[in-house]
Motif scaffolding. Structure first.
Motif, PDB file in Angstrom:
ATOM      1  N   MET A   1       0.827  -1.211   0.000  1.00 15.71           N
ATOM      2  CA  MET A   1       0.000   0.000   0.000  1.00 15.71           C
ATOM      3  C   MET A   1       0.857   1.256   0.000  1.00 15.71           C
ATOM      4  N   HIS A   2       1.977   1.222   0.723  1.00 17.22           N
ATOM      5  CA  HIS A   2       2.889   2.371   0.735  1.00 17.22           C
ATOM      6  C   HIS A   2       3.404   2.643  -0.677  1.00 17.22           C
ATOM      7  N   LYS A   3       3.838   1.593  -1.367  1.00 13.75           N
ATOM      8  CA  LYS A   3       4.336   1.750  -2.736  1.00 13.75           C
ATOM      9  C   LYS A   3       3.228   2.235  -3.661  1.00 13.75           C
TER      10      LYS A   3
ATOM     11  N   HIS B   1       3.002   5.705  -5.796  1.00 14.89           N
ATOM     12  CA  HIS B   1       2.791   5.663  -7.244  1.00 14.89           C
ATOM     13  C   HIS B   1       1.712   6.665  -7.655  1.00 14.89           C
ATOM     14  N   PHE B   2       0.686   6.808  -6.836  1.00 12.83           N
ATOM     15  CA  PHE B   2      -0.416   7.713  -7.160  1.00 12.83           C
ATOM     16  C   PHE B   2      -0.199   9.119  -6.613  1.00 12.83           C
ATOM     17  N   GLY B   3       0.983   9.393  -6.083  1.00 10.67           N
ATOM     18  CA  GLY B   3       1.309  10.750  -5.677  1.00 10.67           C
ATOM     19  C   GLY B   3       1.187  11.034  -4.208  1.00 10.67           C
ATOM     20  N   ALA B   4       0.589  10.166  -3.437  1.00 11.74           N
ATOM     21  CA  ALA B   4       0.501  10.386  -1.990  1.00 11.74           C
ATOM     22  C   ALA B   4       1.872  10.162  -1.387  1.00 11.74           C
ATOM     23  N   GLY B   5       2.201  10.908  -0.398  1.00  9.85           N
ATOM     24  CA  GLY B   5       3.478  10.716   0.280  1.00  9.85           C
ATOM     25  C   GLY B   5       4.640  11.338  -0.458  1.00  9.85           C
ATOM     26  N   GLN B   6       4.362  12.246  -1.400  1.00  2.04           N
ATOM     27  CA  GLN B   6       5.440  12.914  -2.108  1.00  2.04           C
ATOM     28  C   GLN B   6       6.307  13.678  -1.116  1.00  2.04           C
ATOM     29  N   GLY B   7       7.572  13.612  -1.295  1.00  2.00           N
ATOM     30  CA  GLY B   7       8.476  14.320  -0.405  1.00  2.00           C
ATOM     31  C   GLY B   7       8.941  13.465   0.757  1.00  2.00           C
ATOM     32  N   TYR B   8       8.419  12.273   0.882  1.00  2.00           N
ATOM     33  CA  TYR B   8       8.832  11.370   1.955  1.00  2.00           C
ATOM     34  C   TYR B   8       9.962  10.497   1.433  1.00  2.00           C
TER      35      TYR B   8
END
Length: 152
Positions: free
Chosen positions: A137-139, A143-150
């Motif tokens: 789920m993290h990956k 991929h869909f843009g959530a967590g950008q910058g992490y």
């Protein structure tokens, strides 16, 4: 961070993870609840405990879904006003937090009854599967843009 805040955060993470597992459906890389425990060779009592976890999450989810449209409408009315009513917005967040907090003890008890009934080997397999699921789920979210910058 206050102890109560930490407890709420951990409870929310645990509930979200197990709730996602309990509600996941086949397809798009997701597996149903039976896939999570497949191969654990559960006895009758363990299966009953697992079914109780699923039912608990379904019940809570059903109640939350029933209120979803009302919360959406309220949020849209906040956003449509000239100025955001911060007190009302905070009240909405606190209301939902209080609901989760009130349900957390029963949910944790149900989850504990299931996990405590597992053998050490079964518990290890379950941990690995949940870990794999969380990693997937993290990956996917990245991929869909959530967590950008992490950074990993």
């Amino acid at each position: 961070m206050k102890r109560a805040t930490k407890i709420i955060i951990v409870t929310a993470i645990a509930a979200s993870t197990l709730g996602g597992i309990a509600y996941a459906k086949s397809g798009c890389g997701m597996h149903g609840p039976q896939q999570v425990v497949r191969g654990l060779d559960l006895n009758e009592q363990q299966q009953a405990n697992f079914q109780a976890v699923i039912e608990q999450f379904r019940s809570n989810s059903k109640e939350m879904r029933a209120q979803r449209q009302q919360r959406r409408d309220e949020m849209l009315s906040l956003l449509n006003s000239d100025k955001l009513d911060q007190t009302r917005a905070l009240g909405m967040v606190e209301n939902k937090t209080n609901i989760v907090k009130a349900r957390a003890p029963e949910m944790i008890t149900t989850i504990a009854k299931f996990t405590d009934s597992l053998t050490p080997e079964q518990r290890q397999q379950l941990r690995e599967r949940i870990g794999e699921r969380m990693e997937f789920m993290h990956k996917r979210m990245r991929h869909f843009g959530a967590g950008q910058g992490y950074e990993d």
